[in-house]
Design a protein around this motif. Structure first.
Motif, mmCIF file in Angstrom:
data_model
loop_
_atom_site.group_PDB
_atom_site.id
_atom_site.type_symbol
_atom_site.label_atom_id
_atom_site.label_comp_id
_atom_site.label_asym_id
_atom_site.label_seq_id
_atom_site.Cartn_x
_atom_site.Cartn_y
_atom_site.Cartn_z
ATOM 1 N N UNK A 309 -59.492 35.033 -7.550
ATOM 2 C CA UNK A 309 -58.151 34.783 -7.014
ATOM 3 C C UNK A 309 -57.035 34.884 -8.048
ATOM 4 N N UNK A 310 -57.376 34.989 -9.317
ATOM 5 C CA UNK A 310 -56.358 35.074 -10.349
ATOM 6 C C UNK A 310 -56.068 33.721 -10.985
ATOM 7 N N UNK A 311 -55.455 33.765 -12.170
ATOM 8 C CA UNK A 311 -55.241 32.542 -12.942
ATOM 9 C C UNK A 311 -54.256 31.596 -12.269
ATOM 10 N N UNK A 312 -53.206 32.147 -11.647
ATOM 11 C CA UNK A 312 -52.207 31.284 -11.008
ATOM 12 C C UNK A 312 -52.829 30.482 -9.868
ATOM 13 N N UNK A 313 -53.643 31.135 -9.040
ATOM 14 C CA UNK A 313 -54.296 30.440 -7.927
ATOM 15 C C UNK A 313 -55.285 29.409 -8.442
ATOM 16 N N UNK A 314 -55.981 29.735 -9.537
ATOM 17 C CA UNK A 314 -56.919 28.775 -10.114
ATOM 18 C C UNK A 314 -56.175 27.540 -10.623
ATOM 19 N N UNK A 315 -55.045 27.771 -11.294
ATOM 20 C CA UNK A 315 -54.262 26.644 -11.809
ATOM 21 C C UNK A 315 -53.766 25.759 -10.674
ATOM 22 N N UNK A 316 -53.332 26.378 -9.580
ATOM 23 C CA UNK A 316 -52.862 25.588 -8.444
ATOM 24 C C UNK A 316 -54.010 24.817 -7.812
ATOM 25 N N UNK A 317 -55.191 25.406 -7.761
ATOM 26 C CA UNK A 317 -56.360 24.703 -7.230
ATOM 27 C C UNK A 317 -56.650 23.451 -8.058
ATOM 28 N N UNK A 318 -56.509 23.579 -9.369
ATOM 29 C CA UNK A 318 -56.723 22.409 -10.229
ATOM 30 C C UNK A 318 -55.623 21.368 -10.035
ATOM 31 N N UNK A 319 -54.397 21.828 -9.828
ATOM 32 C CA UNK A 319 -53.296 20.891 -9.584
ATOM 33 C C UNK A 319 -53.519 20.122 -8.282
ATOM 34 N N UNK A 320 -53.987 20.815 -7.264
ATOM 35 C CA UNK A 320 -54.281 20.148 -5.985
ATOM 36 C C UNK A 320 -55.378 19.117 -6.189
ATOM 37 N N UNK A 321 -56.417 19.508 -6.906
ATOM 38 C CA UNK A 321 -57.520 18.576 -7.178
ATOM 39 C C UNK A 321 -57.008 17.338 -7.900
ATOM 40 N N UNK A 322 -56.152 17.561 -8.887
ATOM 41 C CA UNK A 322 -55.597 16.429 -9.651
ATOM 42 C C UNK A 322 -54.783 15.514 -8.737
ATOM 43 N N UNK A 323 -53.969 16.104 -7.879
ATOM 44 C CA UNK A 323 -53.138 15.310 -6.972
ATOM 45 C C UNK A 323 -53.987 14.500 -6.000
ATOM 46 N N UNK A 324 -55.040 15.104 -5.500
ATOM 47 C CA UNK A 324 -55.897 14.424 -4.530
ATOM 48 C C UNK A 324 -56.619 13.237 -5.144
ATOM 49 N N UNK A 325 -57.078 13.411 -6.364
ATOM 50 C CA UNK A 325 -57.928 12.384 -6.965
ATOM 51 C C UNK A 325 -57.160 11.407 -7.866
ATOM 52 N N UNK A 326 -55.841 11.597 -7.949
ATOM 53 C CA UNK A 326 -55.048 10.705 -8.780
ATOM 54 C C UNK A 326 -53.868 10.104 -8.020
ATOM 55 N N UNK A 327 -53.979 10.091 -6.693
ATOM 56 C CA UNK A 327 -52.963 9.429 -5.894
ATOM 57 C C UNK A 327 -51.598 10.066 -5.959
ATOM 58 N N UNK A 328 -51.550 11.409 -5.920
ATOM 59 C CA UNK A 328 -50.269 12.107 -5.991
ATOM 60 C C UNK A 328 -50.130 13.090 -4.825
ATOM 61 N N UNK A 329 -50.429 12.609 -3.635
ATOM 62 C CA UNK A 329 -50.395 13.478 -2.458
ATOM 63 C C UNK A 329 -49.009 14.050 -2.197
ATOM 64 N N UNK A 330 -47.980 13.363 -2.640
ATOM 65 C CA UNK A 330 -46.611 13.832 -2.410
ATOM 66 C C UNK A 330 -46.343 15.169 -3.092
ATOM 67 N N UNK A 331 -47.184 15.551 -4.045
ATOM 68 C CA UNK A 331 -46.999 16.821 -4.750
ATOM 69 C C UNK A 331 -47.542 18.015 -3.978
ATOM 70 N N UNK A 332 -48.189 17.760 -2.846
ATOM 71 C CA UNK A 332 -48.816 18.836 -2.085
ATOM 72 C C UNK A 332 -47.908 19.301 -0.952
ATOM 73 N N UNK A 333 -48.000 20.590 -0.641
ATOM 74 C CA UNK A 333 -47.268 21.137 0.499
ATOM 75 C C UNK A 333 -48.015 20.781 1.786
ATOM 76 N N UNK A 334 -47.358 20.866 2.947
ATOM 77 C CA UNK A 334 -48.055 20.582 4.210
ATOM 78 C C UNK A 334 -49.308 21.437 4.410
ATOM 79 N N UNK A 335 -49.227 22.721 4.061
ATOM 80 C CA UNK A 335 -50.396 23.583 4.246
ATOM 81 C C UNK A 335 -51.531 23.185 3.311
ATOM 82 N N UNK A 336 -51.190 22.736 2.110
ATOM 83 C CA UNK A 336 -52.217 22.291 1.164
ATOM 84 C C UNK A 336 -52.863 20.994 1.638
#
Length: 422
Positions: A309-336
């Protein structure tokens, strides 16, 4: 390290027709090889990754890969590894699938590489032109029924039954090898272990029809990828893991690899990444000494997600993971949010007068309003990462993620997704 040694070191060779002769041929210079991909869906999936990445390894080692899209064979269906006949798709559907597969294969192979550019081919170009009489007289006569019945792809289906259509698939694939050998000097076919019978049938056809007794072509198969628990690699509760980001999001793709069992992760690093053997050995040591850090899994997920998927998509996947597991759901878009919680119980609510007591029961987080009140009073509920114990406030007055979602967690691991459409 020569390519055969590298493949052996990674456990990637299951069978070869003549390994010693193949090594000699590879020592002589660039070899052209191919792998076929039948367009049975509008995307490749991770079951295709091993042959794709092995083609890439050959190209990086100085050889020329051909990616053959089966626009013709895809209209017939390969019986290998199947217990029943495939549904036949229309020519228009197969053509549409073929076009999408070409685009995906271009992510992994370099079609502009100087000296050994990859080649894209489609067997519809020749299979659609040969007449039935020509096919029987010039190709079919070289295959005895006894020879074909002895192949695993056919013999495994005899009890359930196999149509003449699928029975002929082996001959069609053999003809592909012959055509690529004649037109592009292709000397090797590579595929999964279930393709051994089809591959050796192709080498035999070329030997019989070339008129050159000294002519040598080769076949190589890759191992079947199984997980340590015996289950098939690449299947999840939600079905196949696709290479198309619209069918399997980069986040879910990343999570698939990150969740690899400790018993499988080193094998998968050998198979699916281009890390050196020394780098993989370091990660193997960390699986033993620091398994809780999951560094091998993280490296695997990062490497394969970047490849696909490319480096940008990989980085975003990690950011989503971080938000989910560190109580930062507000950082996610509705689709995410919808994608991240697509596997948890979900419900849609339109009545803004409902309280969280009502919402918990409708979402399945509580069996009754009484139980919902107990959860709230005991501080067992979080809503959008915030501890929640309000029994009276209406949901229309609560702040929502992306102006539409409530992510409810009961305890530590029980998640529920509520979409508010008030």
């Amino acid at each position: 390290m020569d390519i055969i040694h590298e493949l052996e070191s990674r456990g990637l060779i299951y069978q070869t027709t003549d390994k010693d002769e193949l090594k000699k041929r590879l020592d002589q210079g660039m070899l052209t090889l191919y792998t076929g991909f039948d367009p049975t869906a509008d995307s490749l999936h991770i079951g295709h990754l091993l042959p794709i990445l092995t083609l890439r390894r050959f190209q990086l080692a100085g050889h020329q890969p051909i990616a053959l899209v089966g626009g013709g064979t895809g209209m017939i269906g390969d019986p290998s590894g199947r217990t029943s006949e495939r549904s036949l798709n229309t020519p228009e559907v197969v053509q549409g699938y073929s076009d999408k597969l070409k685009g995906q294969l271009e992510r992994f192979l370099d079609f502009d590489r100087e000296g050994n550019p990859a080649v894209m081919a489609n067997n519809y170009d020749w299979l659609s032109k040969i007449t039935f009489i020509e096919f029987l007289r010039d190709i079919g006569k070289h295959f005895s029924v006894n020879y074909m019945l002895a192949k695993d792809s056919v013999s495994a289906r005899l009890e359930q039954g196999i149509s003449y259509t699928e029975f002929s698939y082996m001959i069609m694939q053999s003809y592909d090898f012959k055509k690529l050998n004649e037109t592009l000097n292709c000397e090797m076919q590579m595929g999964g272990s279930d393709q051994w019978g089809n591959i050796t049938a192709g080498t035999e056809l070329i030997r019989r029809t070339s008129g050159d007794e000294e002519k040598k072509v080769f076949g190589l198969t890759l191992p079947l990828v199984l997980k340590s628990d015996g289950t098939k690699f690449g299947k999840t509760a939600g079905g196949a893991v696709w290479l198309d980001g619209s069918k399997t999001s980069p986040y879910k793709f990343y999570q698939f690899w990150f969740n690899t069992d400790d018993r499988d992760v080193i094998k998968f690093l050998h198979y699916f990444t281009f890390l050196t053997l020394d780098e993989i050995k370091e990660l193997e040591d960390k699986v033993i000494t620091e398994p809780e850090k999951r560094e091998a899994q993280r490296t695997l997920a990062r490497s394969v997600t970047t490849l696909v998927h490319g480096e940008a998509a990989m980085n975003r996947a990690e950011e989503i993971s971080h938000s989910l597991f560190n109580g930062e759901l507000k950082n996610l878009t509705p689709s995410e949010i919808a994608d991240s919680f697509s596997d948890v119980p979900s419900t849609t609510i339109e009545d803004g007068e409902l309280t969280m007591v009502d919402v918990l029961t409708q979402a399945g987080a509580a069996k009754s309003k009484r139980e919902a009140r107990e959860y709230l009073n005991n501080n067992a509920i979080t809503v959008n990462d915030v501890r929640f114990n309000d029994l009276e406030t209406k949901i229309a007055d609560l702040e929502r993620l992306g102006d539409k979602y409530f992510v409810i967690r009961r305890g530590k691991k029980n998640y529920y997704l509520v979409e508010y459409k008030g």
